[in-house]
Scaffold this active site. Structure first.
Site, PDB file in Angstrom:
ATOM      1  N   CYS A  77      28.948 -14.723 -47.176  1.00 40.30           N
ATOM      2  CA  CYS A  77      30.016 -14.491 -47.903  1.00 40.30           C
ATOM      3  C   CYS A  77      30.785 -16.286 -47.151  1.00 40.30           C
ATOM      4  O   CYS A  77      30.019 -17.522 -46.515  1.00 40.30           O
ATOM      5  CB  CYS A  77      30.856 -13.925 -48.472  1.00 40.30           C
ATOM      6  N   HIS A 177      27.366 -10.936 -52.041  1.00 41.08           N
ATOM      7  CA  HIS A 177      27.899  -9.977 -50.753  1.00 41.08           C
ATOM      8  C   HIS A 177      26.847  -8.023 -50.285  1.00 41.08           C
ATOM      9  O   HIS A 177      26.812  -7.479 -51.221  1.00 41.08           O
ATOM     10  CB  HIS A 177      29.490  -9.094 -51.352  1.00 41.08           C
ATOM     11  N   GLU A 179      26.932  -5.688 -48.561  1.00 38.95           N
ATOM     12  CA  GLU A 179      27.382  -4.306 -48.696  1.00 38.95           C
ATOM     13  C   GLU A 179      28.062  -4.102 -50.129  1.00 38.95           C
ATOM     14  O   GLU A 179      28.553  -2.930 -50.168  1.00 38.95           O
ATOM     15  CB  GLU A 179      28.880  -4.885 -48.081  1.00 38.95           C
TER      16      GLU A 179
END
Lengths: 195, 257
Positions: A77, A177, A179
């Site tokens: 990001c 992202h 995650e």
């Protein structure tokens, strides 16, 4: 294996840590240069605004450390954007690892900015996307992105095609992202840890 | 292509999911973490956890649950309910929430939206708007309500939606109290007006009863995301079926299986 998550004023990186926990990968969360340099893998996360985060990196000297790292480094990001040359977000000079400028999405279309939600990526050219299905969906939240360039290893389209992932030597980066990008994001993180 | 998002909402009390018609007659729909993980595995695009008792009885927010959710699920989730300060938001984000939703506190103190956007970034600040249509002899207005949608304010919904965007909200969660719990469909006209005016995403909430209702809110209603609770919790609509239906109808949908 020693994995370091670089500690800086990058907003909330808790979900990055939990993602590594779910994989079962240990990590150190630190801004110490010696620890970073001795790591096998370095993750450079980011949530926030380019100029504030870049100013902080300069203040603590990490802007000189990160571009000289030799082990695999993965920026995500805003971390990816700071690895580019320049960002239109508050006209910020960045670290210049990737020789490309980060542009704001034009706001004169019917499409909403920020680009927020799940979008598909394609044209993979990276070890990080091994085993990831074509046109896999990942989660984006951003108003700025680097255009497609020589270092692009995955493309996404919103308003225009842009670089969803970049790679140059030992430097890897993703605009989305990982995650919180479900099983696809987890696979990409696992692939990075296996390089 | 950016996809339309399906968002199950888990109303939580004491770590367990509850949802009743019009927020009363609460029924137990299970463990909040387990249910969220199940929805994520089924292809939910995001989750929303609302601490539904927080505003009413002033109870503090639910950090431990948030931490367990963040450790377990690998999709984004938003938390809300009784959030009223930078410290509240900081604690929730540190526990692993991706976004926070503010509602009554934003109405009480609109500057809070600006302060939170500046401190944490717009991308993680969702402003929830509970709205109800009020018709009197002299006027017909969509009016913002607080306290779980029970207490009318002086604020009109449509200009308020624009104001929260200008103040830095990253997303609007629009709940029609007129349709909430009725299973008669989303408030299409109001949602379309607000989403059409907004340059930030709008999540439509309240009234989902059928898969067609989701199709309608993404087309006629111009919503970016559709949120529902009980129809998912009680398995009246399964998320994989819903996404397959919307995909078949040619909407951009994240298919995971």
């Amino acid at each position: 294996m020693k994995t370091v998550i670089i500690k800086y004023n990058a907003g909330n990186v808790q979900s990055v840590m939990y993602a590594l926990d779910r994989i079962g990968a240990g990590y150190l969360y630190t801004d110490d240069e010696a620890e970073i340099r001795s790591a096998d893998k370095v993750i450079f996360p980011g949530v926030g605004e380019a100029s504030t985060t870049m100013n902080y990196l300069r203040k603590v000297g990490l802007d000189k450390v990160i571009p000289t790292l030799k082990q695999p480094v993965f920026g995500t990001c805003v971390g990816m954007q700071l690895m580019c040359r320049f960002s239109e977000e508050n006209s910020t000079e960045c670290m210049g690892i990737f020789d490309v400028d980060v542009k704001r999405f034009p706001s004169d279309t019917n499409l909403k900015v920020p680009h927020m939600g799940w979008n598909n990526i394609s044209n993979y050219k990276s070890a990080l996307t091994y085993g990831v299905p074509d046109n896999a969906f990942v989660y984006f939240v951003h108003s700025f992105a680097p255009p497609v360039c020589d270092y692009t290893v995955a493309i996404c389209e919103y308003v225009m095609p842009f670089s969803a992932m970049l790679q140059k030597g030992n430097f890897y980066a993703a605009q989305f992202h990982c995650e919180i990008s479900g099983d696809v994001g987890q696979k990409i993180i696992e692939n990075f840890l296996k390089i | 292509m950016l996809t339309k998002r399906i968002i199950p909402c888990l109303d939580v009390k004491d770590g367990r999911t509850v949802k009743g018609v019009n927020f009363v007659n609460l029924r137990d729909a299970g463990d909040a973490v387990e249910l969220g993980a199940l929805y994520a595995a089924q292809g939910a695009d995001e989750l929303v956890y609302l601490d539904i008792t927080a505003t009413i009885d002033g109870r503090s927010t639910f950090i431990d649950l948030v931490r367990r959710v963040a450790q377990t699920v690998n999709i984004p989730f938003t938390v809300g309910g009784g959030i009223s300060s930078i410290a509240d938001v900081s604690a929730l984000l540190l526990a692993g929430a991706d976004k926070v939703s503010i509602n009554s506190a934003a109405v009480r103190n609109p500057d809070l939206i600006n302060e939170l956007a500046l401190e944490f970034g717009s991308q993680c600040i969702v402003v929830a708007i509970d709205t109800r249509y009020i018709a009197t002899e002299n006027s017909q207005e969509h009016v913002v309500h607080t306290h779980g949608g029970w207490k009318p304010t002086e604020i009109r919904t449509i200009p308020w939606a624009k104001e929260v965007e200008e103040r830095g909200a990253g997303e609007i969660l629009l709940t029609s109290m007129d349709t909430d719990g009725t299973k008669s469909g989303f408030a299409l006209e109001l949602t379309a007006t607000i989403s059409g005016n907004a340059s930030i995403p709008v999540i439509a909430s309240g009234g989902a009863g059928t898969m067609e209702h989701f199709y309608n809110v993404f087309t006629t209603g111009k919503a970016d995301a559709g949120l529902a609770a009980s129809i998912f919790h009680f398995r009246e609509i399964d998320i994989p079926d819903l996404k397959a239906f919307l995909n078949y109808k040619d909407l951009p949908i994240r298919m995971t299986r």
